[in-house]
Write an enzyme that holds these catalytic residues in place. Sequence first.
Site, PDB file in Angstrom:
ATOM      1  N   LYS A  86      80.911  85.421  14.136  1.00 12.67           N
ATOM      2  CA  LYS A  86      79.868  86.748  14.755  1.00 12.67           C
ATOM      3  C   LYS A  86      80.927  87.728  15.042  1.00 12.67           C
ATOM      4  O   LYS A  86      81.775  87.707  15.593  1.00 12.67           O
ATOM      5  CB  LYS A  86      79.492  86.069  16.028  1.00 12.67           C
ATOM      6  CG  LYS A  86      78.431  85.556  15.805  1.00 12.67           C
ATOM      7  CD  LYS A  86      77.778  84.577  17.425  1.00 12.67           C
ATOM      8  CE  LYS A  86      76.887  85.775  18.130  1.00 12.67           C
ATOM      9  NZ  LYS A  86      76.473  85.482  19.433  1.00 12.67           N
TER      10      LYS A  86
HETATM   11  O1  G3P Z   1      74.527  85.874  22.255  1.00 10.58           O
HETATM   12  C1  G3P Z   1      74.308  87.186  22.435  1.00 10.58           C
HETATM   13  C2  G3P Z   1      72.870  87.268  23.319  1.00 10.58           C
HETATM   14  O2  G3P Z   1      72.371  85.883  23.229  1.00 10.58           O
HETATM   15  C3  G3P Z   1      73.207  87.670  24.836  1.00 10.58           C
HETATM   16  O3  G3P Z   1      72.156  87.026  25.528  1.00 10.58           O
HETATM   17  O4  G3P Z   1      71.088  86.469  27.798  1.00 10.58           O
HETATM   18  O5  G3P Z   1      73.357  87.466  27.869  1.00 10.58           O
HETATM   19  O6  G3P Z   1      71.591  88.941  27.104  1.00 10.58           O
HETATM   20  P1  G3P Z   1      72.045  87.547  27.174  1.00 10.58           P
END
Ligand code: G3P
Length: 224
Positions: A86
């Site tokens: 990633k």
């Molecule tokens: O992996 C990136 C993404 O899933 C971030 O999620 O919940 O931290 O906004 P969040």
Amino acid sequence: MLYMLDTADLEAIRHCNEFYPLAGVTTNPSIISKQKTDFWPLVEEIRAIIGPDKMLHVQTTQKQADGIVAEAKLLKERLGGNFYIKIPICEEGLKATMMLKEAGIPVTMTAIFTPAQALIAAKAGADFVAPYVNRLDNILSDGVSVVDDIVQLFNAHGIKTRVLAASFKNAEQVHKCALCGCHSVTITGDIMKTLISHPMVDTALANFDKDWKRAYGDKKILDF
Ligand code: G3P
């Protein structure tokens, strides 16, 4: 539609790997650091749980293209199997993506907030792009409509890169992404469970049990 788990919680991964049609696991530095444990044993255990065929997406911690490529190669060598590096969208990340295409290591370009970013990531050779739905909703933007625009854009240009929608707060956001043709989502174990839950299921099962017991007691089909 591919369902991935956006966590490094080993119990959640074990559970969802056993009970759901899981396509893989995605992590990022915040997700990994939440576990408060050594990096390699953690990601190696994730690989051991899901096996070599399911996707494991691990995010680089490097900022320059050479460092990103070096980290990707090391991760691929140690974790093996169906591995994706990633890489957050930025100039160095795009350069690394093009270098990794040459090296045959698949890329998920992450931290995508606009369709324009997604299109350039795809043109650089990203295999997945990961738009952050809830973080867009949080700033009065519309995460699902950004996902929808990216899907339309990729379809219009015949682009094979898949959309991996990420950052979800609830199951409705996930389902709306599915409805717009999004290829994959990465979600928590809790949201996965919510996607199959419905109070009417509980009522239906209770009635089946009650009717069966009235006629046959505790006997099961295997007992006849
Ligand atoms: O992996 C990136 C993404 O899933 C971030 O999620 O919940 O931290 O906004 P969040």
